[in-house]
Design a protein around this motif. Sequence first.
Motif, PDB file in Angstrom:
ATOM      1  N   ILE A   6      24.800 -21.621   6.695  1.00  0.00           N
ATOM      2  CA  ILE A   6      25.149 -20.911   7.631  1.00  0.00           C
ATOM      3  C   ILE A   6      25.845 -19.681   7.260  1.00  0.00           C
ATOM      4  O   ILE A   6      25.530 -18.324   7.564  1.00  0.00           O
ATOM      5  CB  ILE A   6      25.792 -21.307   9.059  1.00  0.00           C
ATOM      6  N   PHE A   7      26.835 -19.851   6.480  1.00  0.00           N
ATOM      7  CA  PHE A   7      27.667 -18.887   5.884  1.00  0.00           C
ATOM      8  C   PHE A   7      26.654 -17.908   4.943  1.00  0.00           C
ATOM      9  O   PHE A   7      26.779 -16.716   5.084  1.00  0.00           O
ATOM     10  CB  PHE A   7      28.909 -19.312   4.979  1.00  0.00           C
ATOM     11  N   MET A   8      26.101 -18.722   4.096  1.00  0.00           N
ATOM     12  CA  MET A   8      25.356 -17.966   3.115  1.00  0.00           C
ATOM     13  C   MET A   8      24.265 -17.028   3.789  1.00  0.00           C
ATOM     14  O   MET A   8      23.968 -15.935   3.370  1.00  0.00           O
ATOM     15  CB  MET A   8      24.816 -18.748   2.051  1.00  0.00           C
ATOM     16  N   ARG A   9      23.573 -17.598   4.482  1.00  0.00           N
ATOM     17  CA  ARG A   9      22.643 -17.058   5.565  1.00  0.00           C
ATOM     18  C   ARG A   9      23.269 -15.502   6.135  1.00  0.00           C
ATOM     19  O   ARG A   9      22.373 -14.329   6.262  1.00  0.00           O
ATOM     20  CB  ARG A   9      21.877 -17.868   6.677  1.00  0.00           C
ATOM     21  N   ALA A  10      24.073 -15.653   6.689  1.00  0.00           N
ATOM     22  CA  ALA A  10      25.054 -14.644   7.284  1.00  0.00           C
ATOM     23  C   ALA A  10      25.322 -13.480   6.133  1.00  0.00           C
ATOM     24  O   ALA A  10      25.325 -12.157   6.437  1.00  0.00           O
ATOM     25  CB  ALA A  10      26.230 -14.950   8.068  1.00  0.00           C
ATOM     26  N   ARG A  94      20.183  -5.529  15.820  1.00  0.00           N
ATOM     27  CA  ARG A  94      19.446  -5.421  14.569  1.00  0.00           C
ATOM     28  C   ARG A  94      19.113  -6.817  13.944  1.00  0.00           C
ATOM     29  O   ARG A  94      17.896  -6.767  13.503  1.00  0.00           O
ATOM     30  CB  ARG A  94      20.223  -4.507  13.667  1.00  0.00           C
ATOM     31  N   VAL A  95      19.949  -7.696  13.777  1.00  0.00           N
ATOM     32  CA  VAL A  95      19.679  -8.914  13.396  1.00  0.00           C
ATOM     33  C   VAL A  95      18.535  -9.832  14.018  1.00  0.00           C
ATOM     34  O   VAL A  95      17.729 -10.200  13.459  1.00  0.00           O
ATOM     35  CB  VAL A  95      20.867  -9.701  13.017  1.00  0.00           C
ATOM     36  N   LEU A  96      18.809  -9.763  15.358  1.00  0.00           N
ATOM     37  CA  LEU A  96      18.073 -10.858  16.216  1.00  0.00           C
ATOM     38  C   LEU A  96      16.855 -10.231  16.617  1.00  0.00           C
ATOM     39  O   LEU A  96      15.702 -10.970  16.796  1.00  0.00           O
ATOM     40  CB  LEU A  96      18.970 -11.271  17.462  1.00  0.00           C
ATOM     41  N   LEU A  97      16.786  -8.736  16.841  1.00  0.00           N
ATOM     42  CA  LEU A  97      15.650  -8.401  17.608  1.00  0.00           C
ATOM     43  C   LEU A  97      14.882  -7.301  16.571  1.00  0.00           C
ATOM     44  O   LEU A  97      13.864  -6.687  17.024  1.00  0.00           O
ATOM     45  CB  LEU A  97      15.893  -7.300  18.606  1.00  0.00           C
ATOM     46  N   GLN A  98      15.521  -6.920  15.421  1.00  0.00           N
ATOM     47  CA  GLN A  98      15.209  -6.099  14.436  1.00  0.00           C
ATOM     48  C   GLN A  98      14.995  -4.657  15.186  1.00  0.00           C
ATOM     49  O   GLN A  98      14.178  -3.933  14.877  1.00  0.00           O
ATOM     50  CB  GLN A  98      13.700  -6.350  13.741  1.00  0.00           C
ATOM     51  N   GLU A  99      15.966  -4.409  15.605  1.00  0.00           N
ATOM     52  CA  GLU A  99      15.823  -3.063  16.596  1.00  0.00           C
ATOM     53  C   GLU A  99      16.277  -1.893  15.619  1.00  0.00           C
ATOM     54  O   GLU A  99      17.030  -2.083  14.459  1.00  0.00           O
ATOM     55  CB  GLU A  99      17.151  -3.093  17.502  1.00  0.00           C
ATOM     56  N   SER A 100      15.467  -0.752  15.575  1.00  0.00           N
ATOM     57  CA  SER A 100      15.665   0.200  14.590  1.00  0.00           C
ATOM     58  C   SER A 100      16.825   0.823  14.420  1.00  0.00           C
ATOM     59  O   SER A 100      17.677   0.788  15.452  1.00  0.00           O
ATOM     60  CB  SER A 100      14.657   1.541  15.256  1.00  0.00           C
ATOM     61  N   VAL A 253      23.731 -15.816  13.295  1.00  0.00           N
ATOM     62  CA  VAL A 253      22.785 -16.721  12.816  1.00  0.00           C
ATOM     63  C   VAL A 253      22.970 -18.114  13.550  1.00  0.00           C
ATOM     64  O   VAL A 253      22.053 -18.763  13.702  1.00  0.00           O
ATOM     65  CB  VAL A 253      23.505 -16.848  11.294  1.00  0.00           C
ATOM     66  N   LEU A 254      24.277 -18.275  13.997  1.00  0.00           N
ATOM     67  CA  LEU A 254      24.607 -19.523  14.800  1.00  0.00           C
ATOM     68  C   LEU A 254      23.716 -19.339  15.997  1.00  0.00           C
ATOM     69  O   LEU A 254      22.856 -20.550  16.161  1.00  0.00           O
ATOM     70  CB  LEU A 254      25.935 -19.605  15.009  1.00  0.00           C
ATOM     71  N   TYR A 255      23.529 -18.130  16.799  1.00  0.00           N
ATOM     72  CA  TYR A 255      22.507 -18.319  17.992  1.00  0.00           C
ATOM     73  C   TYR A 255      21.177 -18.310  17.654  1.00  0.00           C
ATOM     74  O   TYR A 255      20.547 -19.037  18.105  1.00  0.00           O
ATOM     75  CB  TYR A 255      22.782 -16.726  18.604  1.00  0.00           C
ATOM     76  N   GLY A 256      20.642 -17.830  16.395  1.00  0.00           N
ATOM     77  CA  GLY A 256      19.381 -17.668  15.805  1.00  0.00           C
ATOM     78  C   GLY A 256      18.924 -19.185  15.599  1.00  0.00           C
ATOM     79  O   GLY A 256      17.810 -19.532  15.919  1.00  0.00           O
ATOM     80  N   HIS A 257      19.993 -19.915  14.751  1.00  0.00           N
ATOM     81  CA  HIS A 257      19.672 -21.328  14.397  1.00  0.00           C
ATOM     82  C   HIS A 257      19.455 -22.186  15.515  1.00  0.00           C
ATOM     83  O   HIS A 257      18.725 -23.115  15.691  1.00  0.00           O
ATOM     84  CB  HIS A 257      20.564 -21.321  13.168  1.00  0.00           C
ATOM     85  N   VAL A 259      19.977 -21.710  19.059  1.00  0.00           N
ATOM     86  CA  VAL A 259      19.322 -21.394  20.302  1.00  0.00           C
ATOM     87  C   VAL A 259      17.703 -21.322  20.111  1.00  0.00           C
ATOM     88  O   VAL A 259      16.874 -21.722  20.568  1.00  0.00           O
ATOM     89  CB  VAL A 259      19.767 -20.557  20.918  1.00  0.00           C
ATOM     90  N   GLU A 260      17.455 -20.232  19.122  1.00  0.00           N
ATOM     91  CA  GLU A 260      16.274 -19.883  18.729  1.00  0.00           C
ATOM     92  C   GLU A 260      15.156 -20.777  17.857  1.00  0.00           C
ATOM     93  O   GLU A 260      14.279 -20.453  17.608  1.00  0.00           O
ATOM     94  CB  GLU A 260      16.202 -18.402  18.434  1.00  0.00           C
ATOM     95  N   ARG A 261      16.290 -21.839  17.424  1.00  0.00           N
ATOM     96  CA  ARG A 261      15.573 -22.643  16.247  1.00  0.00           C
ATOM     97  C   ARG A 261      15.129 -22.038  15.218  1.00  0.00           C
ATOM     98  O   ARG A 261      13.951 -22.419  14.559  1.00  0.00           O
ATOM     99  CB  ARG A 261      14.535 -23.593  16.923  1.00  0.00           C
ATOM    100  N   ARG A 262      15.843 -20.962  14.649  1.00  0.00           N
ATOM    101  CA  ARG A 262      15.085 -20.184  13.476  1.00  0.00           C
ATOM    102  C   ARG A 262      15.810 -20.795  12.266  1.00  0.00           C
ATOM    103  O   ARG A 262      16.883 -21.377  12.210  1.00  0.00           O
ATOM    104  CB  ARG A 262      15.770 -18.888  13.327  1.00  0.00           C
ATOM    105  N   PRO A 263      15.066 -20.912  11.097  1.00  0.00           N
ATOM    106  CA  PRO A 263      15.263 -21.613   9.780  1.00  0.00           C
ATOM    107  C   PRO A 263      16.468 -20.859   9.189  1.00  0.00           C
ATOM    108  O   PRO A 263      16.784 -19.874   9.364  1.00  0.00           O
ATOM    109  CB  PRO A 263      14.041 -21.619   9.191  1.00  0.00           C
TER     110      PRO A 263
END
Length: 265
Positions: A6-10, A94-100, A253-257, A259-263
């Motif tokens: 998780i840390f390295m992903r962040a 930006r991280v979760l929605l890739q907002e411009s 990253v915690l939310y994405g992994h 809640v949204e089950r992101r790898p």
Amino acid sequence: MLSWKIFMRAVRVILDDIGAALRVTALPYAILVVASVWFISAYGQHSLTELELTAMGEGDAAPILPDGFLAASLAVVLLQAAISIWIAVAWHRRVLLQESAEGVVPPVHGGQMLGYLGRSILIGLIVAAVSVAILVALAPIVPVLASPAVFIVAVIIFYRLGLILPAGAIGKPITVGEAWTATKGQSATVVLLALLTFAVSLLLQVPALIDASISGPPVATDGTLATPGPISVTYNLVVGWMLLLLGVSILSVLYGHFVERRPLD
């Protein structure tokens, strides 16, 4: 180890999109830098009177502060909170929605920012209430365990409930109960993650601590408050920027992994 992943992903989230990270944070953080420099220039060289120096040496007296010091301090603290929330919401999106992240001024999502503030206060109140309960229960019996227990429980609550922050920032709010359920069985992971983050934070601040020890006491013999040098101030601001972005990225990253089950790979 999940906490390390998780840390390295962040960290990779920031490094892989460093251009967007700079665009999202440059203007807000520049405002904070200007405010900090103004505060230091306005109050950093306050000349203490003999009465003030005497008061500082007495256990039952407080130093006399210069006019406007408390108001200026409060203004800087409030500005820092507002800018931190501005950056946090923009970076979560930006991280979760890739907002411009084009342009100089990052998007200002007023509703999400107010919600972020409210959720942050809610988490803070929960952490405070539980911490007080632990201290009341353990301090009279095993005082040596009270502080470590408070730290561990506070970390668990913050990281596990902290998922409500990025969720609200991207317009997909979840409840405290849903955040707690999503991170079920991950208490050890978030404690290790917190310790890892704390270790990195400490390492980054070592140069500043060394500089402070070399510079000497904050009050010189002539009664003048010592002012940090420009290099020290700049370094501290850069470290603050890095830690803010890292903290927001970890929550994303915690939310994405969870809640949204992101790898994580």
